[in-house]
Design a protein around this motif. Sequence first.
Motif, PDB file in Angstrom:
ATOM      1  N   UNK A   1      29.247  47.392  57.863  1.00  0.00           N
ATOM      2  CA  UNK A   1      30.074  46.410  58.569  1.00  0.00           C
ATOM      3  C   UNK A   1      31.453  47.017  58.797  1.00  0.00           C
ATOM      4  N   UNK A   2      31.823  47.089  60.040  1.00  0.00           N
ATOM      5  CA  UNK A   2      33.072  47.768  60.364  1.00  0.00           C
ATOM      6  C   UNK A   2      34.057  46.806  61.010  1.00  0.00           C
ATOM      7  N   UNK A   3      34.434  45.805  60.233  1.00  0.00           N
ATOM      8  CA  UNK A   3      35.402  44.856  60.793  1.00  0.00           C
ATOM      9  C   UNK A   3      36.795  45.280  60.380  1.00  0.00           C
ATOM     10  N   UNK A   4      37.741  45.096  61.282  1.00  0.00           N
ATOM     11  CA  UNK A   4      39.124  45.488  61.007  1.00  0.00           C
ATOM     12  C   UNK A   4      39.661  44.857  59.736  1.00  0.00           C
ATOM     13  N   UNK A   5      39.268  43.594  59.513  1.00  0.00           N
ATOM     14  CA  UNK A   5      39.924  42.890  58.407  1.00  0.00           C
ATOM     15  C   UNK A   5      39.145  42.970  57.098  1.00  0.00           C
ATOM     16  N   UNK A   6      38.028  43.688  57.092  1.00  0.00           N
ATOM     17  CA  UNK A   6      37.308  43.836  55.829  1.00  0.00           C
ATOM     18  C   UNK A   6      37.924  44.972  55.017  1.00  0.00           C
ATOM     19  N   UNK A   7      39.125  44.747  54.528  1.00  0.00           N
ATOM     20  CA  UNK A   7      39.869  45.752  53.769  1.00  0.00           C
ATOM     21  C   UNK A   7      40.586  45.055  52.632  1.00  0.00           C
ATOM     22  N   UNK A   8      40.790  45.790  51.554  1.00  0.00           N
ATOM     23  CA  UNK A   8      41.517  45.220  50.423  1.00  0.00           C
ATOM     24  C   UNK A   8      40.714  44.113  49.771  1.00  0.00           C
ATOM     25  N   UNK A   9      41.423  43.222  49.118  1.00  0.00           N
ATOM     26  CA  UNK A   9      40.756  42.127  48.419  1.00  0.00           C
ATOM     27  C   UNK A   9      40.133  41.159  49.427  1.00  0.00           C
ATOM     28  N   UNK A  10      38.886  40.698  49.173  1.00  0.00           N
ATOM     29  CA  UNK A  10      38.226  39.830  50.153  1.00  0.00           C
ATOM     30  C   UNK A  10      38.904  38.468  50.352  1.00  0.00           C
ATOM     31  N   UNK A  11      39.428  37.875  49.269  1.00  0.00           N
ATOM     32  CA  UNK A  11      39.955  36.506  49.378  1.00  0.00           C
ATOM     33  C   UNK A  11      41.464  36.425  49.576  1.00  0.00           C
ATOM     34  N   UNK A  12      42.181  37.378  49.014  1.00  0.00           N
ATOM     35  CA  UNK A  12      43.634  37.278  49.014  1.00  0.00           C
ATOM     36  C   UNK A  12      44.273  38.446  49.746  1.00  0.00           C
TER      37      UNK A  12
ATOM     38  N   UNK B   1      39.873  33.951  42.133  1.00  0.00           N
ATOM     39  CA  UNK B   1      39.201  33.510  43.350  1.00  0.00           C
ATOM     40  C   UNK B   1      37.720  33.912  43.353  1.00  0.00           C
ATOM     41  N   UNK B   2      36.875  33.047  43.887  1.00  0.00           N
ATOM     42  CA  UNK B   2      35.452  33.338  44.017  1.00  0.00           C
ATOM     43  C   UNK B   2      35.039  33.173  45.470  1.00  0.00           C
ATOM     44  N   UNK B   3      34.053  33.976  45.885  1.00  0.00           N
ATOM     45  CA  UNK B   3      33.545  33.857  47.247  1.00  0.00           C
ATOM     46  C   UNK B   3      32.517  32.729  47.268  1.00  0.00           C
ATOM     47  N   UNK B   4      32.704  31.728  48.137  1.00  0.00           N
ATOM     48  CA  UNK B   4      31.756  30.620  48.153  1.00  0.00           C
ATOM     49  C   UNK B   4      30.935  30.559  49.436  1.00  0.00           C
ATOM     50  N   UNK B   5      31.375  31.258  50.470  1.00  0.00           N
ATOM     51  CA  UNK B   5      30.479  31.293  51.616  1.00  0.00           C
ATOM     52  C   UNK B   5      30.595  32.625  52.340  1.00  0.00           C
ATOM     53  N   UNK B   6      29.472  33.005  52.930  1.00  0.00           N
ATOM     54  CA  UNK B   6      29.419  34.255  53.665  1.00  0.00           C
ATOM     55  C   UNK B   6      28.699  33.962  54.964  1.00  0.00           C
TER      56      UNK B   6
ATOM     57  N   UNK C   1      45.036  36.206  54.870  1.00  0.00           N
ATOM     58  CA  UNK C   1      44.441  37.421  55.414  1.00  0.00           C
ATOM     59  C   UNK C   1      43.089  37.710  54.775  1.00  0.00           C
ATOM     60  N   UNK C   2      42.376  36.659  54.354  1.00  0.00           N
ATOM     61  CA  UNK C   2      41.080  36.922  53.722  1.00  0.00           C
ATOM     62  C   UNK C   2      40.093  37.413  54.780  1.00  0.00           C
ATOM     63  N   UNK C   3      39.013  38.033  54.328  1.00  0.00           N
ATOM     64  CA  UNK C   3      38.071  38.663  55.243  1.00  0.00           C
ATOM     65  C   UNK C   3      37.435  37.617  56.170  1.00  0.00           C
ATOM     66  N   UNK C   4      37.219  38.000  57.395  1.00  0.00           N
ATOM     67  CA  UNK C   4      36.565  37.085  58.324  1.00  0.00           C
ATOM     68  C   UNK C   4      35.121  36.887  57.899  1.00  0.00           C
ATOM     69  N   UNK C   5      34.593  35.699  58.121  1.00  0.00           N
ATOM     70  CA  UNK C   5      33.198  35.439  57.801  1.00  0.00           C
ATOM     71  C   UNK C   5      32.961  35.064  56.360  1.00  0.00           C
ATOM     72  N   UNK C   6      33.986  35.025  55.555  1.00  0.00           N
ATOM     73  CA  UNK C   6      33.755  34.518  54.206  1.00  0.00           C
ATOM     74  C   UNK C   6      34.851  33.539  53.830  1.00  0.00           C
TER      75      UNK C   6
END
Length: 902
Positions: free
Chosen positions: A396-407, A424-429, A411-416
């Motif tokens: 997955x090569x999304x621009x914003x999938x970098x660093x911490x997923x939630x915080x 923090x916990x991931x509750x949806x993907x 600026x949390x990752x798109x799609x989650x």
Amino acid sequence: MVVLQNLLLLFVFAIISFGDLILAAGGINNEDVDRRKLATENPGFISIDCGVEDDYFDDATGIFFKSDKDFISSGENHQTSPEFDFNNNQFGKRYKTLRSFPQGRKNCYTLKLEQAKNNSYRIRASFSYGNFDGKNQAPKFDLYIGVNYWTTVEFSFTRRFYEVIHVFPADTEYVCLVNTGSGTPLISSLEIRPSNYSTSGTGSSALINMGIYDLGSDAGQQVSVRYKDDIYDRVWYPAQLPSSVPFNTSLDIDIQGSGNLYKLPAEVLRTAVQPSNGSKSLTFSSSFNSDYEYNVYFHFAELEDLGNGQLRELSITLNGVKYGPVTLEYLNPLSISFQKLRIEGNIDFTIDSTIESGLPPILNGLEFYQLHQFQLAPTDLSDVDAVMSIKHTYKINRDDWQGDPCLPKEYSWSGLSCRFNSTPRIISLNLSASKLTGEIPPSLADLQAIESIDLSYNELTGSVPEVLARLPNLKVLDLSGNNLKGSIPRSLKDKSDNGSLLLSFSENKKSCPKDSCEENNKKFIVPLVASIVSVLALVILVSILVIFYRIKRRKQTEVVNTTASKKEGLLKSKNRPFTYSEIARVTDNFKNEIGVGGFGKVFLGHLNDDTPVAVKLLSSSSKQGYKEFQAEAQLLMIVHHKNLVSLIGYFKDDDNMALVYEFMSNGDLRGHLSETNKTVLNWKQRLLIATDAAQGLDYLHNGCKPPIVHRDLKTSNILLTESMQAKIADFGLSRVFSTDSASYTSTCPAGTVGYLDPEFHASGNLNKKSDVYSFGVILFELITGLPAIIRISAEDSINLLQWVSPIIQKGDIRNIVDPKLQNDFNVNTAWKAVEIAMSCVLPNSMQRPDMSHVFAELKECLALEIALGRNDQRVQNEMTRLSNSMEMTSLEMESDMFPFAR
Ligand SMILES: *[C@@H]1O[C@H](CO)[C@@H](O)[C@H](O)[C@H]1NC(C)=O
Ligand SMILES: *[C@@H]1O[C@H](CO)[C@@H](O)[C@H](O)[C@H]1NC(C)=O
Ligand SMILES: *[C@@H]1O[C@H](CO)[C@@H](O)[C@H](O)[C@H]1NC(C)=O
Ligand SMILES: *[C@@H]1O[C@H](CO)[C@@H](O)[C@H](O)[C@H]1NC(C)=O
Ligand SMILES: *[C@@H]1O[C@H](CO)[C@@H](O)[C@H](O)[C@H]1NC(C)=O
Ligand SMILES: *[C@@H]1O[C@H](CO)[C@@H](O)[C@H](O)[C@H]1NC(C)=O
């Protein structure tokens, strides 16, 4: 930064704005440099030059720089324009190239270090815009360290760096540049250096560098001291105080000695300032932002041989609080830190010389740090690992999938999406229509908090993994519009049938057109598939369990010896199980009983080579099996440290158990402190013992993997060698052995009354912080000479802490310190010891410091005691100062360790 500039203006010869980095031309001889070797000589360093193609060795700094390619996947490489290309050896190449980030709002460098978790690092990010894009417009953007806001980067055409000391929450940490709409973020270099500046007990605070100054250095040369002179690669700016003159020596400073707490380089200590007109004080004042607290470090070393046993004696008054007097020793470093200083607009200090000394004060080095609370914790590590694995599996090569997923949240990752508790916990993907190919990765099942997974309209193949049914909170699973085969695992189907899971599996064209599998083939396919799957699952499960078990076993025995490995050779060779006849021979048939410990009788013995040993015979009432006993004993035998009593061997059969320990000829600490003991431990000896014990405990907590919690620390468990070196005994035992000691209540697994963490009653478990509590009680015993439980009559007794607290509130140090010392102690170090002890026994375990911190503080306290020597004014002259600062002391006791800090 405004504050910083104000500060610098006050330095008469401050030579350059903080923004401009000056590098020391560290005297590296090119021919001699083996580049690879040097690279490995920077342990714990990461040095990244952003925007370069290839790694290189930087002659100017003696540091091996890596290209940033492996640390970040986004951004573009650029070069600064030639007019900003400073053709000067001192700057190295770092400012020539940069990486800029026109895409994405958050771009992160991923920094991985071995065993970085919980360790503190100095992180330096450098920036130069250099008009690389020809727009003559430098950007402004935010910088994050991990998930916490660090600073806003602002610069025009200067080169600038920002520096923070921060404890890594994991082995991986991120530095992120966030586009806030004021131009494209960019970065020139990133450097990570080990640091052992304490960022205060909780680990959540960070220290922002506000200035590190090498006072009295020849500013004309415009050269800062840094690596390789400074092993921690601090950058020391040459500077002077107002109305001061520099002086220096070329002689060697004893930087290896224990006084050099902060490992200052000799080059910094060799130069100093003193007042310019023979006046008796050095002064400084500058405005700082009152919203923060500060740490200020003063570094001294006497540079003049004063002869005739004459010593320079000075005191520091920082924002109205006086500290000292302290005595400087010729060519010996001395550092004094003021921590968590609260201010109202200004930091000002005066360094005075005492009338007795008659010599002007000096100052060699000075550091200011601003304390920031980094309150946010990163996303749960197993969630991060799982989502990282998904990212890599699907590329997955999304621009914003970098660093911490939630915080950070915005600026949390798109799609989650995430739930923001303390962790923090991931509750949806939602990876719907993301062109995913391949199979559904089982690592999805590691997202244990997940409630909704949407993988619809991709090109996923293979079958639906059963593990998904084991996600406890999963409520939505959308797999429609893929090329999935087979049927849905029964467990998932059950959940869906009874309504706890909303499952979509429509339009999986290849596999089951029009429900045909569901209906027609079900009869035989399902049982067949189900039995194959379950056999396979069983096989996999069993092998996972076996592997897991092995790893776990290995981890348990992997007790890491970092500092103590040298000493261990001799003892290690003797480590072994003993036979009963050997035990009997060693103790000469249990002839010489030397005590009764918590676990049974103790006998003196001699090994074949005459090494004296203490043999503990344990009661056979223990329900533990031989295997557990052996595993535990073997584990303890590989724990070696100069401040821990070594376990040399053990023995067990049906009736007896014995442990063979190194013999400690001077008995236990309780005995030395007791009323009846003939000799009295002096104040310095007590500080030495406290420091030794703290180091031993720090090793158990932080040097051993897994950490060892002692659970039953007390003065009778601190033993002394012939040379009065303290070692901790009986660690790691309480977990294995039940006990017959009267000091235990039947419900407690461990712990002795008077030493027991008050939180134990609430939580029912003992942890590192419980040991810290017990250690605090021990410190009070050392200070007061009293036992943990004080008998006041035949029936009644009170707790040492109950006894000491009201006296501390009154601020009467003479009534706290053991009267047997006959007032022969230094009031400053006594107060410091009291403060350390107070911090250890705070009722809330979160607020208690880590042992590493306690150890560092005690070492500082001991260094001060040594520096002060024995010939200074003692109690009598101190009472004035103390009565002035008393109000503050009792206030500070609540939460802080440093009453001198206001
Ligand atoms: C780091 O510190 C945390 C909290 O103090 C602790 O739970 C954890 O075990 C530590 N980890 C390591 C690797 O020391
Ligand atoms: C030390 O002092 C001498 C003379 O005062 C001066 O020339 C020299 O530059 C100084 N050295 C440093 C390192 O500041
Ligand atoms: C920093 O580390 C050095 C070397 O391990 C040690 O001697 C020193 O006491 C430490 N200083 C502090 C403040 O912890
Ligand atoms: C010398 O020091 C005194 C006080 O310490 C101060 O008042 C005076 O202004 C100083 N003189 C010069 C020339 O700096
Ligand atoms: C996932 O995202 C798609 C497109 O953005 C949206 O249509 C769909 O409803 C989302 N799924 C869930 C479960 O929210
Ligand atoms: C539905 O079935 C699953 C698995 O059989 C079970 O764990 C769950 O508790 C059931 N839920 C309801 C609402 O009946």
